[in-house]
Design a protein around this motif. Structure first.
Motif, PDB file in Angstrom:
ATOM      1  N   GLU A   2       0.813  -1.216   0.000  1.00 36.26           N
ATOM      2  CA  GLU A   2       0.000   0.000   0.000  1.00 36.26           C
ATOM      3  C   GLU A   2       0.849   1.270   0.000  1.00 36.26           C
ATOM      4  O   GLU A   2       0.371   2.346  -0.365  1.00 36.26           O
ATOM      5  CB  GLU A   2      -0.927   0.008   1.223  1.00 36.26           C
ATOM      6  N   LEU A   3       2.113   1.149   0.426  1.00 35.11           N
ATOM      7  CA  LEU A   3       2.994   2.302   0.499  1.00 35.11           C
ATOM      8  C   LEU A   3       4.222   2.078  -0.371  1.00 35.11           C
ATOM      9  O   LEU A   3       4.675   0.949  -0.551  1.00 35.11           O
ATOM     10  CB  LEU A   3       3.449   2.533   1.946  1.00 35.11           C
ATOM     11  N   SER A   4       4.781   3.154  -0.896  1.00 33.85           N
ATOM     12  CA  SER A   4       6.039   3.072  -1.635  1.00 33.85           C
ATOM     13  C   SER A   4       7.180   2.878  -0.649  1.00 33.85           C
ATOM     14  O   SER A   4       7.020   3.075   0.566  1.00 33.85           O
ATOM     15  CB  SER A   4       6.266   4.354  -2.434  1.00 33.85           C
ATOM     16  N   VAL A   5       8.349   2.507  -1.171  1.00 33.55           N
ATOM     17  CA  VAL A   5       9.509   2.325  -0.306  1.00 33.55           C
ATOM     18  C   VAL A   5       9.859   3.635   0.394  1.00 33.55           C
ATOM     19  O   VAL A   5      10.198   3.649   1.576  1.00 33.55           O
ATOM     20  CB  VAL A   5      10.715   1.806  -1.118  1.00 33.55           C
ATOM     21  N   GLN A   6       9.732   4.754  -0.327  1.00 32.97           N
ATOM     22  CA  GLN A   6       9.996   6.057   0.294  1.00 32.97           C
ATOM     23  C   GLN A   6       9.019   6.329   1.439  1.00 32.97           C
ATOM     24  O   GLN A   6       9.410   6.813   2.504  1.00 32.97           O
ATOM     25  CB  GLN A   6       9.884   7.167  -0.750  1.00 32.97           C
ATOM     26  N   GLN A   7       7.760   6.014   1.222  1.00 31.25           N
ATOM     27  CA  GLN A   7       6.758   6.240   2.269  1.00 31.25           C
ATOM     28  C   GLN A   7       7.017   5.358   3.493  1.00 31.25           C
ATOM     29  O   GLN A   7       6.843   5.790   4.631  1.00 31.25           O
ATOM     30  CB  GLN A   7       5.357   5.979   1.711  1.00 31.25           C
ATOM     31  N   ILE A   8       7.433   4.115   3.250  1.00 28.73           N
ATOM     32  CA  ILE A   8       7.756   3.219   4.360  1.00 28.73           C
ATOM     33  C   ILE A   8       8.949   3.749   5.135  1.00 28.73           C
ATOM     34  O   ILE A   8       8.976   3.747   6.370  1.00 28.73           O
ATOM     35  CB  ILE A   8       8.021   1.792   3.845  1.00 28.73           C
TER      36      ILE A   8
END
Length: 296
Positions: free
Chosen positions: A258-264
């Motif tokens: 649900e989230l991009s690697v950047q968001q994680i």
């Protein structure tokens, strides 16, 4: 992250509401059912936000908690904590038969506030969620489960939650309390208590604070003392547990897509995506993107 956790708990609660008959639940706090192994929730790993108490009466299998596998064999008690990533596999040659009580975080917090040594119990279960039962203890546990069912099914009793609360406290002070006798006899009671305080702090803050110094300062001890104390109790250092929790949550978020690697990376308070990638690769040998592609 808080909103994400609430959504996950809400979704899990809705599934439990569909699976558990009304006579075996108290609102959204308590759910009870039999034959844990046939529950479709357990076909793959999950993170529920609830505490699971599983009384295994026959058979055996393996439970994976935060990627660490534990073998269980009846009669035993398996306790799974709300922030753990869990997968439960039965032994096809001797399928497990179980009785389960699922307890909300709100209800558990009330127990934590009332029970002495609860943090020590929590610390022990972090390291090993399996409590093997001798014949007498197994019989007592069966009586306990029957009493819980009787309380839950008495829908006309407005004090069901309070009744159940004191019954569970009696269990902690009785059967489960024996888990810590060996620690007391070997002079490790203080170490276990300090370890439990660290684990509780870490559960609350591991997403925001990754350094050992933060927890040592909060506990008013040196980093080295914290490192050695946690290792003496769990066999692993305090730094190991911080990394373990971060990695477990990282995998959980990557798996959900649900989230991009950047968001994680941002959610887990890494200074940059590059820093997050180095952390993940150091522990898994894969970059976050490679791990996600391998899974799907």
């Amino acid at each position: 992250m808080i909103q994400d956790s609430r959504s996950r708990v809400k979704a899990f609660r809705e599934i439990l509401g569909k699976l558990v008959v009304p006579e075996r639940r108290i609102g959204d706090d308590i759910f009870m059912f039999d034959d844990y192994t046939v529950n479709p929730l357990l076909k793959k790993s999950f993170k529920a936000g609830y505490t699971f108490g599983v009384v295994v009466t026959a058979g055996g299998g393996t439970v994976s908690v935060n990627s660490v596998s534990y073998r269980f064999q009846a009669p035993c008690l398996v306790i799974l904590l709300p922030d753990q990533v869990v997968q439960y596999d039965v032994d096809p040659d001797q399928p497990a038969q179980s009785k389960v009580i699922v307890i909300s975080e709100t209800f558990m917090q009330e127990l934590y506030s009332m029970a002495l040594r609860m943090n020590e119990i929590f610390s022990t279960l972090m390291v090993n969620p399996i409590v093997q039962l001798e014949e007498g203890s197994a019989k007592s546990m069966g009586t306990f489960v029957d009493a819980c069912v009787s309380i839950v099914e008495n829908v006309g009793n407005e004090q069901r939650l309070n009744s159940l609360k004191f019954l569970i406290l009696a269990l902690f002070y009785g059967s489960l309390n024996t888990l810590f006798e060996r620690q007391d006899q070997s002079g490790k009671a203080r170490a276990a208590s300090l370890c439990a305080e660290f684990m509780k702090l870490m559960r609350e803050h591991f997403r925001e604070h990754h350094s050992l110094g933060f927890y040592a300062d909060r506990l008013c001890i040196t980093e080295r003392y914290l490192y050695m104390t946690v290792k003496s109790v769990t066999g692993k250092s305090a730094s190991y547990w911080i990394d373990w929790y971060l990695l477990s949550e990282s995998k959980n978020l990557l798996d959900r897509q649900e989230l991009s690697v950047q968001q994680i990376s941002d959610e887990l308070n890494f200074v940059s995506q590059s820093n997050f990638g180095k952390f993940f690769k150091r522990l898994t040998g894969l970059s976050p993107l490679a791990y996600r592609k391998q899974k799907y």
